[in-house]
Scaffold this motif. Structure first.
Motif, short mmCIF file in Angstrom:
data_model
loop_
_atom_site.label_atom_id
_atom_site.label_comp_id
_atom_site.label_asym_id
_atom_site.label_seq_id
_atom_site.Cartn_x
_atom_site.Cartn_y
_atom_site.Cartn_z
N PRO A 47 9.43 -37.51 -116.65
CA PRO A 47 8.55 -38.63 -116.26
C PRO A 47 9.03 -39.34 -115.00
N LEU A 48 10.34 -39.36 -114.75
CA LEU A 48 10.89 -40.06 -113.58
C LEU A 48 10.56 -39.30 -112.31
N VAL A 60 24.94 -36.95 -106.80
CA VAL A 60 24.52 -38.27 -107.26
C VAL A 60 24.88 -38.40 -108.74
N PRO A 61 25.57 -39.47 -109.15
CA PRO A 61 25.80 -39.65 -110.58
C PRO A 61 24.47 -39.61 -111.35
N GLN A 62 24.50 -39.02 -112.52
CA GLN A 62 23.27 -38.69 -113.25
C GLN A 62 22.37 -39.92 -113.51
N GLY A 63 22.98 -41.02 -113.92
CA GLY A 63 22.18 -42.24 -114.18
C GLY A 63 21.61 -42.82 -112.90
N THR A 64 22.38 -42.70 -111.81
CA THR A 64 21.89 -43.18 -110.52
C THR A 64 20.74 -42.30 -110.03
N SER A 87 23.29 -33.86 -109.90
CA SER A 87 24.52 -34.44 -110.44
C SER A 87 25.49 -33.38 -110.92
N ARG A 118 13.22 -43.44 -110.61
CA ARG A 118 12.42 -44.49 -111.23
C ARG A 118 12.05 -45.56 -110.20
N ALA A 153 18.59 -40.70 -111.94
CA ALA A 153 17.42 -41.10 -112.74
C ALA A 153 16.83 -42.41 -112.23
N GLU A 154 17.70 -43.36 -111.93
CA GLU A 154 17.23 -44.69 -111.50
C GLU A 154 16.65 -44.65 -110.10
N ASN A 170 13.79 -35.93 -120.61
CA ASN A 170 14.86 -36.18 -119.62
C ASN A 170 14.36 -36.72 -118.27
N PHE A 171 14.41 -35.93 -117.19
CA PHE A 171 14.03 -36.42 -115.86
C PHE A 171 12.54 -36.26 -115.56
#
Lengths: 223, 240
Positions: free
Chosen positions: B196-197, B100-104, B79, B110, B106-107, B193-194
């Motif tokens: 566990p994902l 990639v947008p940061q929240g996207t 991101s 996930r 992460a998701e 932050n990232f």
């Protein structure tokens, strides 16, 4: 050819204090990279604000006096502190706070804001791209305030009819705080609400490409 | 069952050229530096790296900056890359970017780790990262060679959402604060932050941990062991 000499208006620190003054006790507030990162240092008596950092911290305060903890940073990777009530979580949960509507506000820096409330803040064409969490925050927060200089480094207005830079989000901005003035989108119409000390609405006209109406707040009316 | 490996090099022995690798961390916090050093020592190349940041481009830098400086990366999903050395390679066509947008980001990790086939998000709707046009790869002549295609859109309750795909990398390298031999992990403050994902998303996950305990308390575990395949002790950083 005449050159417009722009007034200086508020300093960065004064602008941060101005924005902090409009925060509401109990709000959960994300602060983006750039000028907004000064907000957690602007403690306002009588208000508890939970500052959110996008990678996974909530309840951060100003930079530490002593040894910084490398695992306690803001979105700009600067050392901060954790206050009472702070929480840490993973980045997916962090953006669930944003997209899930739990952020009362995000305060973002801005390159351009259009008169329709479009925000461009991640890429100057030809420059190095890096978006971070700006698009997620702009799409998810209940309110989006932009904190930016009124003019760019070349003296061009940043409040424009259209954004010419790539968008962060369309129609997402609720308020714009610049060194010269405060604007609010009222029923979608860009509205001048306040001028910085010594600035008049007439001065703002040539410094603002966007069309705006004038409906100034009375003293203390902003929240 | 014992997932502890004595050395980072042993834990990484199956990482191959061209592998996709998710790496935890935000800025300098939570980056598995020892694992990345061991990866560079294996001399693998052509990697697809998935990580939020790209280091800073400083001389002698460890972390993702080292992977980029040693030219081991052919595709970078991120991101906020920042690193000037990375941009030099991007604009000269040596490395492809998936911004990639940061929240996207992460998701998507996930979702990949949760068996979810994709999701709709309002993030990036109406921008070049969803409507297409963003330059993914430049040619050697400096002209855009490949641009992002338009993502599928759907209007849900009157709002435009964008379809995003899960990420399912071959490997994840993550940094934990504490681990046990069952692969249970606990992270520290903003270093979670990232991590566990990334661990959830990968087919094979390798963790480095500052402390290794016989068994973590069940209520102190941030990520349960089935998401983690191998654990090594942090080499250089003192335990906090």
């Amino acid at each position: 050819m005449t050159t417009i000499t722009a007034p200086t208006g508020l300093s960065r620190a004064e602008l941060a204090r101005r924005v902090a003054g409009d925060l509401v006790d109990g709000w959960c507030v994300n602060v983006g990279i750039g000028a907004p990162l000064q907000l957690p240092a602007q403690a306002t008596p009588g208000k508890e604000i939970l500052y959110h950092c996008e990678h996974g911290l909530l309840g951060v305060g100003p930079a530490p006096d002593g040894e910084p903890d490398p695992d306690v940073t803001d979105a700009g990777k600067n050392p901060v502190t954790l206050l009472d009530g702070a929480a840490s979580f993973d980045s997916s949960t962090s953006f669930a706070i944003a997209r899930g509507g739990r952020l009362d506000l995000c305060v973002l820096g801005g390159l351009q804001v259009s008169e329709r409330g479009d925000l461009a803040n991640w890429l100057v064409p030809g420059g190095n791209p890096g978006v971070g969490g700006a698009m997620d925050l702009a799409a998810g927060a209940r309110r989006v305030w932009v904190m930016m200089d009124h003019l760019d480094k070349r003296g061009n207005p940043k409040l424009r009819k259209e954004c010419t830079f790539p968008l962060t989000g369309a129609g997402v901005v609720d308020r714009v705080y610049t060194n010269l003035a405060v604007f609010e989108f009222v029923d979608g119409v860009l509205t001048l609400r306040e001028c910085a000390p010594g600035i008049t609405p007439e001065q703002l006209g040539p410094l603002t490409e966007a069309t705006f109406q004038i409906d100034l707040w009375n003293q203390g009316e902003s929240e | 069952m014992d997932k502890i490996r004595p050395k980072a090099a042993d834990a990484l022995d199956s990482v191959h050229n061209g592998a996709s690798i998710a790496i935890g961390g935000f800025g300098q916090s939570g980056v598995p530096l020892d694992l990345i050093d061991a990866l560079c020592d294996r001399d693998v190349r052509g990697l697809h790296i998935i990580a939020n940041n790209g280091g800073r481009g400083l001389p002698g830098e460890r972390g993702i900056g080292r992977l980029l400086a040693e030219n081991r990366v052919s595709r970078f999903s991120c991101s906020f890359p920042v690193n000037p050395a990375f941009f030099e390679r991007y604009f000269s066509g040596e490395v492809e970017i998936e911004l990639v947008p940061q929240g996207t980001l992460a998701e998507r990790l996930r979702a990949g780790g949760s068996g979810i086939g994709g999701f709709y998000t309002p993030t990036a709707a109406g921008t070049v990262l969803a409507d297409g046009g963003f330059v993914v790869r430049y040619g050697k002549n400096g002209e855009p060679e490949k641009t992002l295609a338009q993502k599928e859109r759907r209007v849900i309750d009157g709002r435009t959402y964008v379809l995003e795909s899960p990420l399912r990398p071959d490997f994840a390298l993550v940094k934990a604060h504490r681990a046990d031999r069952y692969g249970n992990l606990r992270f520290r403050l903003g270093a979670r932050n990232f991590n566990p994902l990334a661990a959830m998303a990968a087919k094979t996950t390798i963790a480095q941990a500052d402390q290794i305990a016989a068994a973590l308390d069940p209520d102190d575990i941030h990520l349960p062991g089935p998401f983690v395949d191998r654990v090594v002790a942090t080499e250089l950083e003192p335990a906090r």
